[in-house]
Design an enzyme around this catalytic site. Structure first.
Site, PDB file in Angstrom:
ATOM      1  N   ALA A  11       0.809  -1.222   0.000  1.00 38.53           N
ATOM      2  CA  ALA A  11       0.000   0.000   0.000  1.00 38.53           C
ATOM      3  C   ALA A  11       0.840   1.268   0.000  1.00 38.53           C
ATOM      4  CB  ALA A  11      -0.927   0.004   1.208  1.00 38.53           C
ATOM      5  N   ARG A  16      10.673   7.097  -1.562  1.00 43.04           N
ATOM      6  CA  ARG A  16      12.105   7.131  -1.857  1.00 43.04           C
ATOM      7  C   ARG A  16      12.428   6.746  -3.305  1.00 43.04           C
ATOM      8  NH1 ARG A  16      13.384   3.584   3.450  1.00 43.04           N
ATOM      9  NH2 ARG A  16      11.212   3.010   3.041  1.00 43.04           N
ATOM     10  N   LYS A  23       5.728   2.108  -6.023  1.00 39.86           N
ATOM     11  CA  LYS A  23       6.964   1.344  -5.826  1.00 39.86           C
ATOM     12  C   LYS A  23       6.850  -0.117  -6.236  1.00 39.86           C
ATOM     13  CE  LYS A  23       8.602   0.285  -1.610  1.00 39.86           C
ATOM     14  NZ  LYS A  23       9.409   0.465  -0.391  1.00 39.86           N
ATOM     15  N   GLY A  78       1.560   2.502   8.626  1.00 41.27           N
ATOM     16  CA  GLY A  78       2.610   1.569   9.020  1.00 41.27           C
ATOM     17  C   GLY A  78       2.269   0.140   8.632  1.00 41.27           C
ATOM     18  N   GLY A 140      15.361  -3.233   9.726  1.00 47.59           N
ATOM     19  CA  GLY A 140      15.111  -3.508  11.135  1.00 47.59           C
ATOM     20  C   GLY A 140      16.130  -4.538  11.606  1.00 47.59           C
ATOM     21  N   TYR A 366       7.505  -4.390 -46.566  1.00 47.63           N
ATOM     22  CA  TYR A 366       6.500  -4.301 -45.514  1.00 47.63           C
ATOM     23  C   TYR A 366       5.389  -5.292 -45.845  1.00 47.63           C
ATOM     24  CZ  TYR A 366       2.520  -2.981 -42.755  1.00 47.63           C
ATOM     25  OH  TYR A 366       1.457  -3.047 -41.905  1.00 47.63           O
TER      26      TYR A 366
HETATM   27  C1  UD1 Z   1      10.359  -2.875   6.745  1.00 48.44           C
HETATM   28  C2  UD1 Z   1      10.442  -3.382   8.189  1.00 48.44           C
HETATM   29  C3  UD1 Z   1      11.933  -3.619   8.526  1.00 48.44           C
HETATM   30  C4  UD1 Z   1      12.542  -4.591   7.529  1.00 48.44           C
HETATM   31  C5  UD1 Z   1      12.326  -4.112   6.087  1.00 48.44           C
HETATM   32  C6  UD1 Z   1      12.734  -5.203   5.131  1.00 48.44           C
HETATM   33  C7  UD1 Z   1       8.614  -2.332   9.394  1.00 48.44           C
HETATM   34  C8  UD1 Z   1       8.207  -1.271  10.330  1.00 48.44           C
HETATM   35  N1  UD1 Z   1       9.909  -2.390   9.071  1.00 48.44           N
HETATM   36  O1  UD1 Z   1      11.017  -1.616   6.690  1.00 48.44           O
HETATM   37  O2  UD1 Z   1      12.043  -4.132   9.836  1.00 48.44           O
HETATM   38  O3  UD1 Z   1      13.931  -4.735   7.786  1.00 48.44           O
HETATM   39  O4  UD1 Z   1      10.933  -3.830   5.846  1.00 48.44           O
HETATM   40  O5  UD1 Z   1      12.696  -4.774   3.817  1.00 48.44           O
HETATM   41  O6  UD1 Z   1       7.800  -3.145   9.020  1.00 48.44           O
HETATM   42  N2  UD1 Z   1       3.427  -0.711   3.524  1.00 48.44           N
HETATM   43  C9  UD1 Z   1       2.057  -0.693   3.518  1.00 48.44           C
HETATM   44  N3  UD1 Z   1       1.414   0.180   4.337  1.00 48.44           N
HETATM   45  C10 UD1 Z   1       2.069   1.014   5.168  1.00 48.44           C
HETATM   46  C11 UD1 Z   1       3.486   0.986   5.176  1.00 48.44           C
HETATM   47  C12 UD1 Z   1       4.137   0.098   4.331  1.00 48.44           C
HETATM   48  O7  UD1 Z   1       1.408  -1.449   2.786  1.00 48.44           O
HETATM   49  O8  UD1 Z   1       1.398   1.760   5.890  1.00 48.44           O
HETATM   50  C13 UD1 Z   1       4.114  -1.660   2.619  1.00 48.44           C
HETATM   51  C14 UD1 Z   1       4.982  -0.965   1.589  1.00 48.44           C
HETATM   52  O9  UD1 Z   1       4.263  -0.777   0.393  1.00 48.44           O
HETATM   53  C15 UD1 Z   1       6.139  -1.940   1.420  1.00 48.44           C
HETATM   54  C16 UD1 Z   1       6.174  -2.717   2.725  1.00 48.44           C
HETATM   55  O10 UD1 Z   1       4.967  -2.460   3.388  1.00 48.44           O
HETATM   56  O11 UD1 Z   1       5.895  -2.842   0.358  1.00 48.44           O
HETATM   57  C17 UD1 Z   1       7.337  -2.327   3.608  1.00 48.44           C
HETATM   58  O12 UD1 Z   1       7.271  -0.932   3.882  1.00 48.44           O
HETATM   59  P1  UD1 Z   1       8.551  -0.033   3.873  1.00 48.44           P
HETATM   60  O13 UD1 Z   1       8.159   1.360   4.171  1.00 48.44           O
HETATM   61  O14 UD1 Z   1       9.353  -0.274   2.669  1.00 48.44           O
HETATM   62  O15 UD1 Z   1       9.344  -0.633   5.146  1.00 48.44           O
HETATM   63  P2  UD1 Z   1      10.879  -0.570   5.471  1.00 48.44           P
HETATM   64  O16 UD1 Z   1      11.214   0.778   5.981  1.00 48.44           O
HETATM   65  O17 UD1 Z   1      11.663  -1.049   4.323  1.00 48.44           O
HETATM   66 CA    CA Z   2      11.144  -1.678   2.279  1.00 49.64          CA
END
Ligand code: UD1
Ligand code: CA
Length: 459
Positions: A11, A16, A23, A78, A140, A366
């Site tokens: 979602a 970035r 993405k 999140g 993480g 052609y």
């Molecule tokens: C996340 C993990 C981190 C891990 C990393 C691995 C969390 C808080 N952190 O960090 O521990 O090492 O992935 O790649 O989970 N998304 C949603 N809704 C939201 C937020 C995110 O659907 O509200 C989806 C994004 O589209 C993405 C995925 O969740 O596909 C991960 O989100 P992202 O923001 O990339 O997390 P990271 O900071 O990479």
């Molecule tokens: Ca990620």
């Protein structure tokens, strides 16, 4: 057997990436990241696969289609909040739920299976897929207690200096006891640097309840690569390319320079096929044994027969038979079908045309909206005049016909079996079989005229 479910997190906007494309839709080796993830999940025996969509929801749904069910996360609060959106569908179900981020395209079904096996054998309520990262920045970190047991996960932005030195990372892939996951999610808070509801906080909550938490560390860090920006995207591309290319080479395909060969994940290639540098093979392309491709050819969704050669050419959505020679510099456009032993030579464009066995268009033509029989010879510069400004019309050239150089065949028109069309003809009426058709003005020679011209020339 326990029921298995999967939730894909897709979602986020992916700020970035700095892109108008969401993405998870950015392609890696030609396939959107989220499709890679879903395809791998689908190798497992799942009762239900749910994708959480938000930004670009429609586009993600268009991409995945029936491969998934969907829930909407209106606001991106999140990863924990994202999983909670599946509450209505999953919360009351018994079983194991795998959660995967849509931005980890390199994850394999094999590793997911190992994660599930580990989870089952440890009788765990949550199992994290972890990896050792040379550079763990951005991920993480997995915090283990004195006894080596996993205690919690701390995000980069919340980590102390000491925690930042930890190289075991959370890959963002987990499996959970389903009911416990949804119970625990209700207790996740957003009291952290990013003000988000973190899914990894579920680990600490379950641990606090005295549940068994486990971790399965994959030896392949590359599989866990999370793509957050275009630098990581290029790394993913490189790793996926290497994985795909090595698999083909192990199966008996020669890649002259694998670094410069771009093969999509759904391409099938037979033994003793040789691929020269600069080739891009995409979609559901199938290349049969002993074919030779390249250099510099782009082939998308084509079936290429055995011993066929395609050199510096482009082919899309077409069927190409055995022992066919294409190129250099030919263009086979969609819905074309070439029989066996066909030749399509330099600067020939073929569109929505069928060629029977052994037919040839060797130079500068052609051929569009055409049905060409077998054993036909199409001379240099022949054009099917298929478009009247409004509609496209069909040209039919029957078996063994011979079309002289630089002819125009104005469709709809048929050249009968075994007929000849004289060079330079513009054909707008059907040619009966076995006839010779000449459709050009007669040549007149004016004897001595050149000197007359020269004498009237001024100095
Ligand atoms: C996340 C993990 C981190 C891990 C990393 C691995 C969390 C808080 N952190 O960090 O521990 O090492 O992935 O790649 O989970 N998304 C949603 N809704 C939201 C937020 C995110 O659907 O509200 C989806 C994004 O589209 C993405 C995925 O969740 O596909 C991960 O989100 P992202 O923001 O990339 O997390 P990271 O900071 O990479
Ligand atoms: Ca990620």
């Amino acid at each position: 057997m326990t029921n298995r479910y999967a939730v894909v997190l897709a979602a986020g906007q992916g700020t970035r990436m700095k892109s108008k494309l969401y993405k998870v839709l950015h392609p890696v080796c030609g396939k959107p990241m989220v499709q890679h993830v879903v395809d791998q999940l689908n190798t497992l025996d799942l009762q239900e696969l749910i994708t959480v969509v938000g930004f670009g929801a429609e586009k993600v749904q268009d991409q995945l289609g029936e491969d998934s069910h969907y829930v909407i996360q209106e606001e991106q609060l999140g990863t924990g909040h994202a999983v909670l959106q599946a509450d209505d569908i999953l919360a009351d179900k018994e079983g194991t739920t795998v959660v995967v981020c849509g931005d980890t395209p390199l994850l394999t079904g094999e590793t997911l299976q190992k994660l599930l096996d580990h989870h089952d054998s440890e009788n765990a309520k949550a199992t994290i897929l972890t990896a050792h990262a040379e550079d763990p920045h951005g991920y993480g970190r997995v915090i283990r207690g004195g006894n080596g047991q996993v205690e919690r996960i701390v995000e980069q932005k919340d980590a102390s200096e000491e925690e930042q030195a930890i190289q075991e990372i959370n890959t963002g892939t987990y499996c959970f006891d389903n009911a416990m996951l949804f119970d625990a999610l209700k207790n996740v808070s957003n009291d952290n640097v990013q003000g988000e509801y973190y899914l990894p906080d579920v680990i600490e909550i379950l641990k606090g309840q005295g549940e068994t938490i486990s971790a399965y560390q994959t030896p392949e860090f590359s599989e866990s690569l999370g793509v957050n920006d275009r630098v990581a995207l290029s790394k993913a591309e490189k790793l996926m390319k290497k994985r795909i290319n090595e698999q083909h080479m192990r199966n008996g395909v020669t890649l002259i320079d694998p670094e410069q060969t771009y093969i999509g994940p759904d391409v099938t290639i037979g033994q003793d096929v040789v691929i020269y540098p600069g080739c891009v093979l995409e979609g559901e392309t199938i290349i049969e044994n002993d074919a030779l491709v390249g250099p510099h050819s782009t082939i998308t969704n084509c079936h290429i027969g055995t011993e066929t050669t395609i050199n510096q050419s482009v082919a899309k959505d077409s069927r190409i038979g055995a022992r066919v020679q294409i190129g250099p510099f030919a263009h086979i456009r969609p819905e074309s079908s070439l029989g066996d032993d066909v030749k399509v030579g330099n600067f020939v464009e073929v569109k929505k045309a069928a060629f029977g066995d052994g037919s040839k268009a060797s130079h500068l033509s052609y051929i569009g909206d055409a049905e060409v029989g077998s054993g036909v010879n199409i001379g240099c510069g022949t054009i099917t005049v298929n478009y009247d400004g409004e509609n496209k019309h069909l040209t039919t050239i029957e078996d063994d016909a011979f079309i002289g150089c630089n002819s125009n065949l104005i469709a709809p028109v048929t050249v009968g079996k075994g007929a000849y069309v004289a060079a330079g003809s513009t054909i707008n009426q059907d040619v009966p079989s076995e006839a010779l058709s000449i459709a050009r003005s007669r040549q007149t020679n004016k004897e001595g005229y050149a000197s007359k011209m020269k004498s009237t020339k001024k100095d």
